[in-house]
Write a protein that holds these residues in place. Structure first.
Motif, PDB file in Angstrom:
ATOM      1  N   SER A 205       0.838  -1.204   0.000  1.00 20.93           N
ATOM      2  CA  SER A 205       0.000   0.000   0.000  1.00 20.93           C
ATOM      3  C   SER A 205       0.869   1.249   0.000  1.00 20.93           C
ATOM      4  O   SER A 205       0.586   2.218  -0.719  1.00 20.93           O
ATOM      5  CB  SER A 205      -0.922  -0.005   1.225  1.00 20.93           C
ATOM      6  OG  SER A 205      -1.809  -1.108   1.184  1.00 20.93           O
ATOM      7  N   ASP A 206       1.915   1.236   0.803  1.00 21.44           N
ATOM      8  CA  ASP A 206       2.820   2.380   0.851  1.00 21.44           C
ATOM      9  C   ASP A 206       3.524   2.570  -0.493  1.00 21.44           C
ATOM     10  O   ASP A 206       3.643   3.694  -0.990  1.00 21.44           O
ATOM     11  CB  ASP A 206       3.858   2.168   1.962  1.00 21.44           C
ATOM     12  CG  ASP A 206       4.791   3.358   2.123  1.00 21.44           C
ATOM     13  OD1 ASP A 206       4.335   4.389   2.656  1.00 21.44           O
ATOM     14  OD2 ASP A 206       5.963   3.264   1.695  1.00 21.44           O
ATOM     15  N   PHE A 207       3.963   1.469  -1.082  1.00 20.81           N
ATOM     16  CA  PHE A 207       4.631   1.536  -2.382  1.00 20.81           C
ATOM     17  C   PHE A 207       3.721   2.127  -3.448  1.00 20.81           C
ATOM     18  O   PHE A 207       4.118   3.031  -4.199  1.00 20.81           O
ATOM     19  CB  PHE A 207       5.104   0.140  -2.794  1.00 20.81           C
ATOM     20  CG  PHE A 207       5.475   0.035  -4.246  1.00 20.81           C
ATOM     21  CD1 PHE A 207       6.670   0.558  -4.712  1.00 20.81           C
ATOM     22  CD2 PHE A 207       4.613  -0.578  -5.151  1.00 20.81           C
ATOM     23  CE1 PHE A 207       6.993   0.477  -6.066  1.00 20.81           C
ATOM     24  CE2 PHE A 207       4.933  -0.662  -6.489  1.00 20.81           C
ATOM     25  CZ  PHE A 207       6.130  -0.137  -6.953  1.00 20.81           C
ATOM     26  N   MET A 208       2.482   1.642  -3.524  1.00 18.29           N
ATOM     27  CA  MET A 208       1.574   2.095  -4.578  1.00 18.29           C
ATOM     28  C   MET A 208       1.195   3.563  -4.426  1.00 18.29           C
ATOM     29  O   MET A 208       0.885   4.241  -5.412  1.00 18.29           O
ATOM     30  CB  MET A 208       0.316   1.221  -4.586  1.00 18.29           C
ATOM     31  CG  MET A 208       0.547  -0.185  -5.103  1.00 18.29           C
ATOM     32  SD  MET A 208       1.121  -0.244  -6.825  1.00 18.29           S
ATOM     33  CE  MET A 208      -0.316   0.379  -7.696  1.00 18.29           C
ATOM     34  N   LYS A 216       5.053   1.652 -10.669  1.00 18.08           N
ATOM     35  CA  LYS A 216       3.649   1.435 -10.303  1.00 18.08           C
ATOM     36  C   LYS A 216       2.949   0.624 -11.390  1.00 18.08           C
ATOM     37  O   LYS A 216       2.181  -0.298 -11.107  1.00 18.08           O
ATOM     38  CB  LYS A 216       2.943   2.776 -10.114  1.00 18.08           C
ATOM     39  CG  LYS A 216       1.488   2.646  -9.682  1.00 18.08           C
ATOM     40  CD  LYS A 216       0.809   4.002  -9.602  1.00 18.08           C
ATOM     41  CE  LYS A 216       1.364   4.840  -8.487  1.00 18.08           C
ATOM     42  NZ  LYS A 216       0.629   6.115  -8.331  1.00 18.08           N
ATOM     43  N   ARG A 217       3.225   0.958 -12.619  1.00 19.73           N
ATOM     44  CA  ARG A 217       2.622   0.237 -13.745  1.00 19.73           C
ATOM     45  C   ARG A 217       3.064  -1.221 -13.754  1.00 19.73           C
ATOM     46  O   ARG A 217       2.271  -2.128 -13.974  1.00 19.73           O
ATOM     47  CB  ARG A 217       3.024   0.915 -15.050  1.00 19.73           C
ATOM     48  CG  ARG A 217       2.438   0.260 -16.289  1.00 19.73           C
ATOM     49  CD  ARG A 217       3.037   0.885 -17.540  1.00 19.73           C
ATOM     50  NE  ARG A 217       2.493   0.275 -18.738  1.00 19.73           N
ATOM     51  CZ  ARG A 217       3.122   0.229 -19.894  1.00 19.73           C
ATOM     52  NH1 ARG A 217       4.338   0.736 -20.003  1.00 19.73           N
ATOM     53  NH2 ARG A 217       2.567  -0.318 -20.953  1.00 19.73           N
ATOM     54  N   LYS A 218       4.354  -1.437 -13.497  1.00 16.89           N
ATOM     55  CA  LYS A 218       4.884  -2.803 -13.512  1.00 16.89           C
ATOM     56  C   LYS A 218       4.223  -3.680 -12.466  1.00 16.89           C
ATOM     57  O   LYS A 218       3.853  -4.829 -12.744  1.00 16.89           O
ATOM     58  CB  LYS A 218       6.395  -2.759 -13.287  1.00 16.89           C
ATOM     59  CG  LYS A 218       7.041  -4.138 -13.217  1.00 16.89           C
ATOM     60  CD  LYS A 218       8.547  -4.038 -13.010  1.00 16.89           C
ATOM     61  CE  LYS A 218       9.176  -5.433 -12.907  1.00 16.89           C
ATOM     62  NZ  LYS A 218      10.656  -5.350 -12.702  1.00 16.89           N
ATOM     63  N   TYR A 219       4.054  -3.144 -11.255  1.00 17.23           N
ATOM     64  CA  TYR A 219       3.581  -3.977 -10.146  1.00 17.23           C
ATOM     65  C   TYR A 219       2.107  -3.783  -9.805  1.00 17.23           C
ATOM     66  O   TYR A 219       1.617  -4.331  -8.818  1.00 17.23           O
ATOM     67  CB  TYR A 219       4.441  -3.718  -8.907  1.00 17.23           C
ATOM     68  CG  TYR A 219       5.850  -4.214  -9.074  1.00 17.23           C
ATOM     69  CD1 TYR A 219       6.115  -5.561  -9.284  1.00 17.23           C
ATOM     70  CD2 TYR A 219       6.935  -3.333  -9.051  1.00 17.23           C
ATOM     71  CE1 TYR A 219       7.411  -6.030  -9.452  1.00 17.23           C
ATOM     72  CE2 TYR A 219       8.235  -3.781  -9.213  1.00 17.23           C
ATOM     73  CZ  TYR A 219       8.461  -5.133  -9.411  1.00 17.23           C
ATOM     74  OH  TYR A 219       9.743  -5.599  -9.575  1.00 17.23           O
ATOM     75  N   SER A 340       7.686 -12.481  -7.436  1.00 15.29           N
ATOM     76  CA  SER A 340       9.057 -12.656  -6.933  1.00 15.29           C
ATOM     77  C   SER A 340       9.884 -11.395  -7.156  1.00 15.29           C
ATOM     78  O   SER A 340      10.681 -10.996  -6.291  1.00 15.29           O
ATOM     79  CB  SER A 340       9.722 -13.850  -7.620  1.00 15.29           C
ATOM     80  OG  SER A 340       9.086 -15.060  -7.283  1.00 15.29           O
ATOM     81  N   ASP A 341       9.707 -10.765  -8.328  1.00 18.46           N
ATOM     82  CA  ASP A 341      10.414  -9.511  -8.613  1.00 18.46           C
ATOM     83  C   ASP A 341      10.015  -8.417  -7.616  1.00 18.46           C
ATOM     84  O   ASP A 341      10.854  -7.606  -7.192  1.00 18.46           O
ATOM     85  CB  ASP A 341      10.113  -9.032 -10.033  1.00 18.46           C
ATOM     86  CG  ASP A 341      10.806  -9.879 -11.090  1.00 18.46           C
ATOM     87  OD1 ASP A 341      11.694 -10.667 -10.719  1.00 18.46           O
ATOM     88  OD2 ASP A 341      10.449  -9.748 -12.275  1.00 18.46           O
ATOM     89  N   PHE A 342       8.738  -8.391  -7.267  1.00 15.24           N
ATOM     90  CA  PHE A 342       8.275  -7.388  -6.309  1.00 15.24           C
ATOM     91  C   PHE A 342       8.940  -7.587  -4.950  1.00 15.24           C
ATOM     92  O   PHE A 342       9.380  -6.618  -4.307  1.00 15.24           O
ATOM     93  CB  PHE A 342       6.755  -7.457  -6.158  1.00 15.24           C
ATOM     94  CG  PHE A 342       6.203  -6.452  -5.186  1.00 15.24           C
ATOM     95  CD1 PHE A 342       6.046  -5.122  -5.556  1.00 15.24           C
ATOM     96  CD2 PHE A 342       5.856  -6.831  -3.894  1.00 15.24           C
ATOM     97  CE1 PHE A 342       5.553  -4.189  -4.654  1.00 15.24           C
ATOM     98  CE2 PHE A 342       5.361  -5.899  -2.989  1.00 15.24           C
ATOM     99  CZ  PHE A 342       5.206  -4.575  -3.366  1.00 15.24           C
ATOM    100  N   GLU A 345      12.837  -6.559  -5.720  1.00 14.43           N
ATOM    101  CA  GLU A 345      13.134  -5.175  -6.075  1.00 14.43           C
ATOM    102  C   GLU A 345      12.547  -4.177  -5.082  1.00 14.43           C
ATOM    103  O   GLU A 345      13.180  -3.148  -4.784  1.00 14.43           O
ATOM    104  CB  GLU A 345      12.596  -4.872  -7.482  1.00 14.43           C
ATOM    105  CG  GLU A 345      12.936  -3.477  -7.982  1.00 14.43           C
ATOM    106  CD  GLU A 345      12.442  -3.233  -9.401  1.00 14.43           C
ATOM    107  OE1 GLU A 345      12.814  -2.192  -9.970  1.00 14.43           O
ATOM    108  OE2 GLU A 345      11.683  -4.073  -9.931  1.00 14.43           O
ATOM    109  N   ILE A 346      11.373  -4.455  -4.563  1.00 13.55           N
ATOM    110  CA  ILE A 346      10.704  -3.484  -3.702  1.00 13.55           C
ATOM    111  C   ILE A 346      10.885  -3.818  -2.221  1.00 13.55           C
ATOM    112  O   ILE A 346      11.395  -3.010  -1.444  1.00 13.55           O
ATOM    113  CB  ILE A 346       9.201  -3.397  -4.041  1.00 13.55           C
ATOM    114  CG1 ILE A 346       9.016  -3.093  -5.537  1.00 13.55           C
ATOM    115  CG2 ILE A 346       8.532  -2.342  -3.174  1.00 13.55           C
ATOM    116  CD1 ILE A 346       9.696  -1.830  -6.017  1.00 13.55           C
ATOM    117  N   ILE A 347      10.487  -5.024  -1.832  1.00  9.05           N
ATOM    118  CA  ILE A 347      10.513  -5.342  -0.404  1.00  9.05           C
ATOM    119  C   ILE A 347      11.940  -5.520   0.122  1.00  9.05           C
ATOM    120  O   ILE A 347      12.268  -5.051   1.215  1.00  9.05           O
ATOM    121  CB  ILE A 347       9.650  -6.590  -0.128  1.00  9.05           C
ATOM    122  CG1 ILE A 347       8.174  -6.242  -0.350  1.00  9.05           C
ATOM    123  CG2 ILE A 347       9.869  -7.102   1.296  1.00  9.05           C
ATOM    124  CD1 ILE A 347       7.211  -7.381  -0.108  1.00  9.05           C
TER     125      ILE A 347
END
Length: 581
Positions: A205-208, A216-219, A340-342, A345-347
């Protein structure tokens, strides 16, 4: 805790214990893993000959035969492979699998015969474990009682460890859904610890709400998966098959709907076997409608048939598009990669969390900044729990969830307590972050209605009054009072600066009371659902839901949801006070 059967590990093979040394009652062994390799056929043939010399297989058998005879105590066991001679790799893999089970694992001939039969049946049903046949595989599982699926689960899992073929990972996940004996390496089916669920909800939620457009578009599909399938119990394949126009507003009844592509077959009206009719048009809310519309605009999807068409993924590399059988949309394997990428790359990289595949990879004392990965099917379990907590009757749950029988939903009951804890903590984290903020600060698009209602205060009145350790901003006090405890009112603002020890003590006492009440309510729900489903399975015609019982269910679930929300409010305020101290 369920017993664990050591079969092997995904990507490693079947687990074998080689005896290195044996003296009297002492045995020293070494763990090894065996996978099929056509280059090692000679080694399997040697073991085959050993089985003949031990009179486990008939001495008259030859490795090249398409049928072997096992010498059981009371009768001969026929092990037939002839149906698969068209595929020499598969044909030999089946033979070598049977040899491994008999020689290395010392599984009995009777059991091997049963499991080979289940494996062959599955191979035919799924065209060698192809992704496009996964839905029929799921239907087969849900058409049979779990107790009758033990050899089916064990046999197929072991064979796919031994001989990974086509889309085997998707099949391993579905096999691990089957309750009963747990096999080594199948932690994917246990939900991650609730803290991993809570953190995932917060982080995505914070990321979006802060990400730049490209990321944002990717995930965005991951976020839609999280928001939709934690409420509506969709299978991953059903989610990925959503149409571009799946969500719509109906002005006639002022309701929003989502149409889901059910994988379940429609019941045959002439069949004697009655099944629960499936619902594919479900009520949803404006939040979901707005998110889907925002995703369509962001990705520039025009007249494409599917919501998750490949056009929305043109930012990915060429490997994503090569050698595809399904070219109109992404498939489950693509989504697993994206998820998995999320995490990576993000977490991991952006939020600096350590991520693990399952909760057996670390000690429970190490939970700070540690997440266990969610799998695409986990949210379906969470959605079933949500529906149970909201008081849906078993028939409605089966219809919305795509179950042909009521019995299929029984194994979700074990997750109720843990899910309730996770849900209250997810709300608490959001409430604490936004305590005492006015409701005009909320991002409507990326915040759910429930969070908005609980987290943001109504403070448009410049005049306030001191009350119960805080300030009341109601214009029409006490006519607008909705609760005798001001803490749970949207017009109330807790005064953290002047909080006393007695205030903290009172909050903790209230929290203890509410936790006890939640346990009682969950116990009622479990008993209710078990009673309604344990003896009915496919007896759709005979189901009788007592009106007074259903009213009791509605009342108890409503009270439970109030308790869960109050627990979240209390937790948020207690944690905030502890931070101040």
């Amino acid at each position: 805790m369920r017993n664990s059967v050591r079969i092997g590990l995904q990507d490693e093979g079947i687990l074998i214990r080689d005896i290195i040394k044996q003296e009297d009652t002492t045995v020293i062994s070494r763990k090894t893993y065996i996978k099929f390799d056509k280059r090692n056929i000679d080694e399997f043939e040697e073991k085959f000959n050993e089985l003949k010399s031990e009179n486990i297989l008939s001495p008259e058998c030859s490795f090249e035969d398409n049928e072997w005879y096992g010498l059981a105590i009371d009768w001969n066991i026929h092990l037939k492979f002839g149906d698969f001679e068209y595929n020499q790799s598969l044909y030999n893999a089946l033979k070598c699998f049977v040899i491994t089970e008999l020689y290395d694992r010392r599984i009995s001939l009777t059991v091997i015969g049963l499991r080979l039969s289940e494996i062959k049946k599955t191979i035919k049903m799924t065209k060698n474990y192809k992704e496009e046949c996964l839905e029929e595989f799921i239907r087969y599982i849900e058409s049979r009682p779990p107790k009758a699926l033990n050899d089916f689960k064990y046999g197929n899992t072991a064979f796919l460890y031994f001989y990974p073929i086509n889309d085997y990972e998707d099949y391993l996940v579905e096999l691990s859904y089957i309750p009963g004996i747990k096999v080594m390496g199948e932690d994917v089916r246990e939900l991650p610890p609730y803290k991993s669920i809570v953190w995932f909800d917060y982080l995505i939620s914070d990321f979006m709400s802060t990400a730049e457009v490209t990321l944002k578009r990717k995930y965005y599909p991951v976020y839609l998966w999280w928001r939709i399938t934690t409420v509506i119990p969709l299978r991953p394949n059903e989610f990925l098959k959503l149409k571009r126009d799946c969500c719509y507003y109906n002005p006639k009844d002022n309701e929003y709907y989502i149409e889901v592509p059910r994988t379940k077959q429609r019941p045959n009206p002439l069949s004697k076997r009655r099944v629960v009719p499936i619902i594919d048009k479900l009520k949803t809310n404006k939040d979901i409608y707005d998110l889907i519309e925002d995703y369509i605009k962001l990705t520039g999807i025009g007249e494409e048939h599917f919501l998750f068409s490949l056009k929305g993924f043109d930012h990915l590399n060429d490997k994503f598009f090569k050698n595809r059988v399904i070219k109109e949309r992404i498939i489950q394997r693509d989504f697993v990669t994206l998820l998995s990428d999320f995490y990576k790359e993000i977490i991991q990289e952006k939020y600096q969390f350590n991520v693990y595949e399952n909760k057996g990879e670390f000690e429970y004392g190490e939970l700070n900044f540690i997440l266990v990965k969610l799998r695409p099917g986990d949210t379906r379990h969470m959605a079933f729990c949500t529906m149970m907590l909201q008081g849906f009757n078993p028939l409605t749950i089966a219809q919305i969830g795509g179950h042909e029988s009521l019995y299929s939903q029984n194994h979700y009951l074990s997750h109720l307590a843990e899910f309730t804890e996770a849900h209250s903590l997810m709300l608490a984290k959001y409430i604490k972050q936004n305590i005492n903020k006015p409701n005009d600060n909320v991002n409507d698009l990326f915040t759910s209605a429930e969070k908005r209602q609980l987290a943001f205060k109504t403070m448009d009145n410049v005049n306030s009054r001191n009350i119960d350790g805080g300030l009341c901003y109601s214009r029409n006090f006490p006519k607008e009072c909705i609760d005798k405890d001001c803490l749970f009112c949207s017009y109330f603002r807790f005064n953290f600066a002047d909080a006393k020890y007695s205030d903290i003590e009172q909050l903790n006492n209230s929290l203890t009371f509410i936790r006890d009440e939640i346990k009682v309510k969950i116990g009622f729900l479990k008993r209710y659902y078990e009673d309604m489903t344990k003896t009915r399975r496919n007896e759709f015609d005979a189901i009788q839901i007592n009106e007074s019982n259903e009213k009791e269910l509605q009342r108890e679930s409503k009270e439970l949801n109030i308790l869960v929300n109050r627990k979240a409010v209390l937790l948020a305020h207690i944690e905030k006070l502890n931070e101040i101290d």
